[in-house]
Design a protein around this motif. Sequence first.
Motif, PDB file in Angstrom:
ATOM      1  N   THR A  78       0.834  -1.197   0.000  1.00 23.06           N
ATOM      2  CA  THR A  78       0.000   0.000   0.000  1.00 23.06           C
ATOM      3  C   THR A  78       0.871   1.249   0.000  1.00 23.06           C
ATOM      4  OG1 THR A  78      -0.143  -0.075   2.423  1.00 23.06           O
ATOM      5  CG2 THR A  78      -1.942  -1.095   1.182  1.00 23.06           C
ATOM      6  N   MET A  79       0.272   2.350  -0.476  1.00 20.14           N
ATOM      7  CA  MET A  79       0.941   3.653  -0.464  1.00 20.14           C
ATOM      8  C   MET A  79      -0.065   4.776  -0.230  1.00 20.14           C
ATOM      9  SD  MET A  79       1.920   3.950  -4.500  1.00 20.14           S
ATOM     10  CE  MET A  79       0.788   3.362  -5.784  1.00 20.14           C
ATOM     11  N   ASP A 109      -3.809   5.616   2.461  1.00 22.96           N
ATOM     12  CA  ASP A 109      -4.644   5.125   3.559  1.00 22.96           C
ATOM     13  C   ASP A 109      -5.832   4.316   3.068  1.00 22.96           C
ATOM     14  OD1 ASP A 109      -2.933   6.331   5.339  1.00 22.96           O
ATOM     15  OD2 ASP A 109      -4.219   8.071   5.706  1.00 22.96           O
ATOM     16  N   GLN A 169      -6.073   2.343   0.717  1.00 16.23           N
ATOM     17  CA  GLN A 169      -5.716   1.025   0.210  1.00 16.23           C
ATOM     18  C   GLN A 169      -5.589  -0.014   1.331  1.00 16.23           C
ATOM     19  OE1 GLN A 169      -2.027   1.918  -1.821  1.00 16.23           O
ATOM     20  NE2 GLN A 169      -3.057   2.141  -3.790  1.00 16.23           N
ATOM     21  N   LEU A 170      -5.449   0.459   2.562  1.00 15.42           N
ATOM     22  CA  LEU A 170      -5.168  -0.448   3.679  1.00 15.42           C
ATOM     23  C   LEU A 170      -6.271  -1.474   3.938  1.00 15.42           C
ATOM     24  CD1 LEU A 170      -3.554   2.105   6.156  1.00 15.42           C
ATOM     25  CD2 LEU A 170      -2.404   0.183   5.061  1.00 15.42           C
ATOM     26  N   TYR A 203       0.004  -9.541   2.451  1.00 11.36           N
ATOM     27  CA  TYR A 203       0.257  -8.093   2.469  1.00 11.36           C
ATOM     28  C   TYR A 203       1.672  -7.822   2.945  1.00 11.36           C
ATOM     29  CZ  TYR A 203      -0.227  -3.234   4.128  1.00 11.36           C
ATOM     30  OH  TYR A 203      -0.053  -1.883   4.367  1.00 11.36           O
ATOM     31  N   ASP A 233       3.199  -1.089   4.065  1.00  8.56           N
ATOM     32  CA  ASP A 233       3.014   0.239   3.480  1.00  8.56           C
ATOM     33  C   ASP A 233       4.380   0.839   3.146  1.00  8.56           C
ATOM     34  OD1 ASP A 233       2.514   3.087   3.112  1.00  8.56           O
ATOM     35  OD2 ASP A 233       0.542   2.715   3.998  1.00  8.56           O
ATOM     36  N   ARG A 265       5.194   3.763   2.455  1.00  3.96           N
ATOM     37  CA  ARG A 265       5.434   5.096   3.010  1.00  3.96           C
ATOM     38  C   ARG A 265       6.158   5.031   4.345  1.00  3.96           C
ATOM     39  NH1 ARG A 265      -0.584   7.247   3.293  1.00  3.96           N
ATOM     40  NH2 ARG A 265      -0.740   5.149   4.194  1.00  3.96           N
ATOM     41  N   HIS A 266       5.978   3.930   5.059  1.00  6.88           N
ATOM     42  CA  HIS A 266       6.501   3.837   6.418  1.00  6.88           C
ATOM     43  C   HIS A 266       7.599   2.784   6.583  1.00  6.88           C
ATOM     44  CE1 HIS A 266       2.997   6.254   7.061  1.00  6.88           C
ATOM     45  NE2 HIS A 266       2.163   5.250   6.891  1.00  6.88           N
TER      46      HIS A 266
END
Length: 370
Positions: free
Chosen positions: A283-284, A286, A288-289, A303, A306, A308-309
Motif C-alpha cells: 500500500t501507499m 490510507d 488502500q489499507l 500483504y 506500506d 510510506r513507512h
Amino acid sequence: MGIDRLVYIRADGNAKIATGHLMRCFSIANACRNQGMKVHFLVSDKESAGFLQDNLSAAYPVTILKNASYDNLERELPELLSLFSYARCKDLIYLLDSYFVTEKYLSAIRPVVKLVYLDDLMLFDYPVDLLVNYDIIPESKMPAYKASYRNAGKLLLGAGYAPLREQFQNREMRLRTRASHLLITTGGSDPYHFALTLIRHLSENIFPEGLFPDGLIIHVVIGAMSPDKEALYELGQSLPSLKLYEHLARMASLMESCDLAVSASGTTLYELCALGVPAISFTMADNQLPSAKAFAEIGAIPYAGDIRHSMEQVLDKICLFLSDLSKAEPSSQTDSLDSSFIKRKTAHETMRSLIDGNGSLRIAREIQRL
C-alpha cells in the motif's frame, strides 16, 4: 424501466488521487451501455478528461464541470443541478465515485435524480438510492456493514460486485509448473518510485541467488502518471529481462502470461483474483489499507506493508514471497510437482473462489432496475 436512460458518472483521476476511480467507473459504463443505457462522464479537470479520452475510450461524452474541484464537491452543486434540470433525457441516473463526498452534497442531489454511490470508506450513512461496496466481507461482518447503510435504498455488498473490465469475465489463467514471469504494477501513479526501487532490489537480491530455475522475466506496467518512465526505460537497456508496458489495453492477457504478481492494493487485486494469479500486495495510501488487509486475512493475497513507512521491510517481504513460490524442491521422490507449485496452486484456487469478474454487469442490471 431503465431502457435508454441516461447515466451521468461523476469521477476524477489525476496525479494526486490516481486513476482507480475512473477505471472502475469505465467498467460500469461499458456494462450500462451493453444494457441499453446511455452514459455521460462528468469530471473536475482536464487531467481527468484527458485520461478518459486518451487511455480508455472516446466512446463516451465527457464534460468538465467549470466550478468543480476533485476535493470539494459542494462547489459544483449549482452547475450540476442546472445540468440535470436542462437534460433532454428525464430518466436520469447519477453515479458518484469520490472520497470527498458529503451528506449535504448527496442530500441536495437525491430529490432530483436516482443516486448511486460507490463506497470504500464507510464515512457516514449515505442517503442514496443504490450503494455499492465490494469489500471482501466475511459473513461475520456483514450485519455491521448493513447497519452502517440504513439510509440507502438498496445495498450491493461484497466482492461479487467488484466492477472489473469485460476482459476479466469468466476466464482463468493456466498454472505453469515453474514460475518464471513476474508482474509488477503500482496503479496509475507511482509517487514513491516503488517500481524502480523494487526492480533494483530484485536485481541485487533475487537474480544473484538463482532462485528462479528458468530465470526471471519482470513485466512492469507503467502507470499513465508514473514519474519514472524515462528511468525505467533506461534501466531496461541494461536489464534484458525487464519488459515494460504503457497504455496497456489487454491487462488480462498480460496477467495470464505471468506466474506471480506484486501489486498495489486496489482494483488490481480483484483482477488478479479473477484470473487466479498468485500475488503479494503493498500500500501507499490510507484508502488502500482495508482492502490489502482483508485479502490477507482470508488467505488470498498476503500483504507486504506500506511503502510510506517501511520500504525496506516491504521489499524484504516481497523477496521472501517470491523465493518461497519459486523454489524447485520435489515434494517426494515420486512426485514431479515441486512445493512452490503446490503453494501457487493453493493460492490460485483460493483467489478464484472469491471473484468471477461479473461485478460490473451485476451493478448495471441493478441500475437498470432503479
